[in-house]
Design an enzyme around this catalytic site. Structure first.
Site, mmCIF file in Angstrom:
data_model
loop_
_atom_site.group_PDB
_atom_site.id
_atom_site.type_symbol
_atom_site.label_atom_id
_atom_site.label_comp_id
_atom_site.label_asym_id
_atom_site.label_seq_id
_atom_site.Cartn_x
_atom_site.Cartn_y
_atom_site.Cartn_z
ATOM 1 N N LYS A 231 22.793 70.741 138.590
ATOM 2 C CA LYS A 231 22.787 70.922 140.308
ATOM 3 C C LYS A 231 24.072 70.719 140.908
ATOM 4 O O LYS A 231 24.626 71.065 140.357
ATOM 5 C CB LYS A 231 22.003 69.710 140.351
ATOM 6 C CG LYS A 231 20.466 69.868 139.267
ATOM 7 C CD LYS A 231 19.345 68.629 140.065
ATOM 8 C CE LYS A 231 17.934 69.322 139.677
ATOM 9 N NZ LYS A 231 17.347 68.416 140.204
ATOM 10 N N ARG A 265 16.416 65.093 131.806
ATOM 11 C CA ARG A 265 15.999 66.540 131.526
ATOM 12 C C ARG A 265 17.298 66.906 131.544
ATOM 13 O O ARG A 265 18.154 67.298 132.850
ATOM 14 C CB ARG A 265 15.418 66.734 132.856
ATOM 15 C CG ARG A 265 14.300 68.013 132.992
ATOM 16 C CD ARG A 265 13.271 68.034 134.142
ATOM 17 N NE ARG A 265 12.711 69.162 134.237
ATOM 18 C CZ ARG A 265 11.605 69.881 135.147
ATOM 19 N NH1 ARG A 265 11.002 68.410 135.743
ATOM 20 N NH2 ARG A 265 11.289 70.592 135.132
#
Length: 290
Positions: A231, A265
């Site tokens: 991210k 995840r």
């Protein structure tokens, strides 16, 4: 003055992240268009992840995000439930035929969730935390696990004007409210996981603070799912582009697992499993070195 300058710096960082996400959305839409009807091309990477997990003896869920997160914001807004199903279900059904790994589908739409569960999905992951009427009922009827993720506003605009008066307490309170919605719809508490929503309506500093204080969210009494892989906050901290963020992603995984996240995840399944296995082996080593 210093506080104002810091605020302006955070605002500039948020604007830079938003521009990067919008550029990524355009590139991803073009790439998806080129795939056309070649569904096997969409299935192959996820089958590779499933194979890696099975080869390593893992049974963690394989997540299917047809919309591919914030980079697909404009697509999410314009797709109705019918089009989302047409794109998702062939991939889901092909995966279900090829693997027994639990499959989690990301959707905010009740109709898509019902069809996905009928097509072999095991878990529903909702970035709106049951914001759409009917989605909670679909999950309750299926009796499946559900991931309630924290986010604010519309996905296309949630990275603009990001503001919290008290980040931790507001995120915790809004997740607690989502749990109340779930229970009111008949979803059992033991079917609920919570996700702090790293990268969804938060700037770099806020993402880092949420990770640092995962214990506050865990105090709500539900398993935590943390999705920090590749991210933008990792890019902000390191300057690395998305495909070169494995090291930063593993650092986030390490922190999350150390603070007892139940699920992480990730994109890089095999590398993450190896990392966690070695960590566990070191942590559990006993004896005097004989």
């Amino acid at each position: 003055l210093q506080q104002e300058q810091q605020k302006m710096a955070w605002q500039r960082q948020a604007e830079q992240e938003l521009r990067a996400q919008e550029s990524h959305a355009l590139n991803q839409e073009a790439a998806f268009a080129r795939l056309g009807a070649a569904k096997e091309a969409a299935v192959a990477p996820q089958l590779a992840e499933a194979a890696a997990a099975e080869r390593l003896g893992e049974v963690d869920p394989l997540f299917i995000r047809e919309n591919q997160g914030l980079g697909w914001a404009d697509l999410i807004a314009k797709w109705d439930a019918k089009e989302e199903q047409e794109r998702l279900l062939p991939v889901l059904e092909a995966l279900r035929r090829e693997t027994d790994v639990p499959l989690s589908v990301d959707t905010q739409k009740a109709a898509v969730a019902r069809h996905a569960l009928a097509g072999g999905a095991d878990i529903i992951n909702d970035i709106s935390a049951l914001g759409e009427p009917g989605l909670a009922a679909a999950v309750a009827e299926a009796g499946c696990p559900v991931v309630l993720m924290h986010s604010r506003g519309e996905i296309r605009s949630m990275q603009r004007d990001v503001h919290f008066d008290d980040l931790l307490e507001e995120v915790a309170g809004e997740l607690a409210a989502a749990v109340e919605r779930a229970e009111a719809a008949g979803i059992s508490r033991d079917r609920i996981l919570l996700d702090p929503g790293i990268g969804f309506g938060k700037n770099t500093r806020q993402n880092l603070l949420l990770l640092r204080h995962l214990d506050r969210l865990r105090s709500l009494g539900f398993p935590l799912l943390v999705g920090a892989s590749r991210k933008s906050f990792i890019g902000a901290a390191t300057g690395a582009p998305p495909q070169s963020r494995l090291g930063g992603s593993l650092a986030a995984v390490a922190w999350a697992v150390h603070h007892r996240a139940a699920v992480v995840r990730v994109h890089d399944v095999e590398e993450t499993v190896q990392f966690l296995r070695v960590w566990s082996a070191i942590d559990n080593a006993e004896g005097g070195g004989e």
